[in-house]
Design a protein around this motif. Structure first.
Motif, mmCIF file in Angstrom:
data_model
loop_
_atom_site.group_PDB
_atom_site.id
_atom_site.type_symbol
_atom_site.label_atom_id
_atom_site.label_comp_id
_atom_site.label_asym_id
_atom_site.label_seq_id
_atom_site.Cartn_x
_atom_site.Cartn_y
_atom_site.Cartn_z
ATOM 1 N N UNK A 78 0.809 -1.219 0.000
ATOM 2 C CA UNK A 78 0.000 0.000 0.000
ATOM 3 C C UNK A 78 0.845 1.273 0.000
ATOM 4 N N UNK A 79 2.110 1.148 0.375
ATOM 5 C CA UNK A 79 2.964 2.331 0.436
ATOM 6 C C UNK A 79 3.929 2.449 -0.730
ATOM 7 N N UNK A 80 3.713 1.648 -1.790
ATOM 8 C CA UNK A 80 4.663 1.622 -2.902
ATOM 9 C C UNK A 80 3.925 1.781 -4.227
ATOM 10 N N UNK A 129 12.669 11.041 -13.638
ATOM 11 C CA UNK A 129 11.704 10.056 -13.166
ATOM 12 C C UNK A 129 10.342 10.661 -12.865
ATOM 13 N N UNK A 130 10.194 11.959 -13.089
ATOM 14 C CA UNK A 130 8.942 12.633 -12.731
ATOM 15 C C UNK A 130 7.735 12.042 -13.453
ATOM 16 N N UNK A 131 7.958 11.469 -14.650
ATOM 17 C CA UNK A 131 6.840 10.905 -15.413
ATOM 18 C C UNK A 131 6.219 9.693 -14.727
ATOM 19 N N UNK A 132 6.964 9.059 -13.809
ATOM 20 C CA UNK A 132 6.405 7.924 -13.071
ATOM 21 C C UNK A 132 6.359 8.238 -11.580
ATOM 22 N N UNK A 135 2.257 8.639 -6.196
ATOM 23 C CA UNK A 135 1.285 9.472 -5.482
ATOM 24 C C UNK A 135 1.845 9.855 -4.112
ATOM 25 N N UNK A 136 1.359 10.947 -3.580
ATOM 26 C CA UNK A 136 1.866 11.449 -2.296
ATOM 27 C C UNK A 136 1.804 10.354 -1.226
ATOM 28 N N UNK A 137 2.886 10.202 -0.516
ATOM 29 C CA UNK A 137 2.945 9.229 0.564
ATOM 30 C C UNK A 137 3.422 7.857 0.140
ATOM 31 N N UNK A 138 3.679 7.668 -1.158
ATOM 32 C CA UNK A 138 4.145 6.368 -1.640
ATOM 33 C C UNK A 138 5.565 6.469 -2.185
ATOM 34 N N UNK A 139 6.283 5.350 -2.082
ATOM 35 C CA UNK A 139 7.620 5.274 -2.668
ATOM 36 C C UNK A 139 7.527 4.615 -4.046
ATOM 37 N N UNK A 140 8.411 5.010 -4.944
ATOM 38 C CA UNK A 140 8.356 4.497 -6.305
ATOM 39 C C UNK A 140 9.445 3.440 -6.504
#
Length: 296
Positions: A78-80, A129-132, A135-140
Motif C-alpha cells: 500500500x505504500x509503494x 523520473x517525474x513521469x512515473x 502518489x503522495x505518501x508512496x515510494x516508487x
C-alpha cells in the motif's frame, strides 16, 4: 515437445542473424566494468553534497531472471508505487558526464563523471523520473535491470534509496537471456545473442556485484530467486524490512498468484530449465567450472 536439440539449433541460428546485424563489443563492456571498480575502489568519486530526501526502491540484477515479479510484489504494498523499468539514472549519469559517445555507459563516461555533484545527479534523476512519480505518501520502484552498473552513484546521489538485487542461478541466468529475443534497438543487451558472450557477461555481473557488496556493506538486499519460490513469506518479510516497510498481505497474495508478466515467473518450473540443454551447453558449463562459479 522435448525436441531440445532442434530448439537449441533454432535459437542459435536466430541469435547468429541478430549478431551479424548488431555486433557486440565484449572488450568495451570489460573496460566499463573495470572503470567502475577503479572509480569506486576508494572514496566516492562525486562531491558528497546530496541530502535528497526521495527514497526510490531500486530492483536490479540481470534481465530475464524475475525482476519484474519482485517489483510486482513490492508495488502491491500500500505504500509503494510501480515505476517500471525506466532509464532515468543512466540518462542522468550520461548528462553529468558531458561525453558525446553514443553508448550510455562507456569507460569514458565513468571517468568523466568523477568530481561532479552528487546532489545535481540525484536531482536530475528525480526530474527524469517525474513521469512515473509516485502518489503522495508512496515510494516508487525503479526496476531497470542494468542499474546494477550504477549502484555506486545511487549510494552517493540518492542516500535514502533502497537497493534490492535479485540473484538467479548462474546457468538459469545464461539460458534465460540467450533464449529471449533482443529488440533491435537494445544495444545494452546484445551480449545475449551469443551463448559464450552471455556467460561472460553473467560472470562480469557476478563479480561487479561482489565488489559492490564489499564496497557498500549493508546497502544491498539480496533476494535469492529459488528461496523466493520455496519460502515466499519469509523472504518477502525480509525484503520489506530492508525497505523500511511494514507487512502487507497483498505482497504475499501477489507472490502466490501466477499472473502473466514480461519477465521470468517466480514458480518451481522456472529454475533448472537449462538442464534440458546441458549437452549443448558444455562449453558454458566448463567456463564456469574453470572460474570456480556454481552452476545453480
Amino acid at each position: 515437445m522435448g525436441k531440445f536439440v532442434e530448439e537449441f539449433s533454432h535459437l542459435s541460428r536466430r541469435n547468429a542473424v541478430q549478431r551479424q546485424q548488431f555486433p557486440y563489443d565484449l572488450a568495451a563492456d570489460e573496460r566499463s566494468f573495470e572503470a567502475l571498480r577503479s572509480a569506486f575502489a576508494r572514496s566516492l568519486p562525486l562531491i558528497p553534497d546530496s541530502n535528497i530526501g526521495e527514497a526510490p526502491i531500486f530492483v536490479l540484477g540481470l534481465p530475464n531472471t524475475g525482476i519484474s515479479q519482485v517489483e510486482r510484489i513490492l508495488s502491491s504494498h500500500s505504500g509503494v508505487h510501480s515505476g517500471g523499468a525506466f532509464q532515468a539514472l543512466p540518462l542522468a549519469i550520461k548528462q553529468a558526464s558531458g561525453t558525446g559517445s553514443l553508448e550510455l555507459l562507456g569507460a569514458d563516461t565513468v571517468e568523466a563523471v568523477a568530481g561532479r555533484s552528487a546532489r545535481l545527479i540525484g536531482e536530475e534523476y528525480i526530474n527524469c523520473a517525474a513521469q512515473v512519480a509516485a502518489p503522495k505518501g508512496k515510494r516508487v520502484t525503479d526496476s531497470f535491470p542494468l542499474n546494477f552498473l550504477y549502484l555506486g552513484w545511487i549510494v552517493a546521489a540518492l542516500p535514502n534509496a533502497t537497493i534490492v538485487n535479485l540473484r538467479r542461478g548462474t546457468m538459469d541466468s545464461v539460458w534465460n537471456n540467450f533464449k529471449n529475443i533482443v529488440p533491435a534497438d537494445a544495444a545494452k543487451y546484445r551480449w545475449s545473442t551469443d551463448i559464450m558472450d552471455t556467460a561472460r557477461y553473467v560472470l562480469m555481473y557476478q563479480r561487479i556485484m561482489a565488489f559492490w557488496r564489499q564496497r557498500f556493506p549493508g546497502r544491498i538486499h539480496e533476494v535469492i530467486y529459488d528461496l523466493l519460490v520455496t519460502d515466499q513469506e519469509a523472504q518477502i518479510r525480509r525484503m520489506l524490512t530492508h525497505c523500511g516497510l511494514s507487512w502487507d498481505d497483498a505482497c504475499l497474495e501477489t507472490a502466490t498468484t501466477a499472473a502473466p508478466h514480461a519477465d521470468a515467473s517466480v514458480d518451481s518450473h522456472g529454475s533448472g530449465s537449462w538442464r534440458d540443454f546441458q549437452d549443448q551447453l558444455g562449453e558454458v558449463i566448463d567456463f564456469f567450472t574453470e572460474n570456480g562459479i556454481p552452476l545453480d
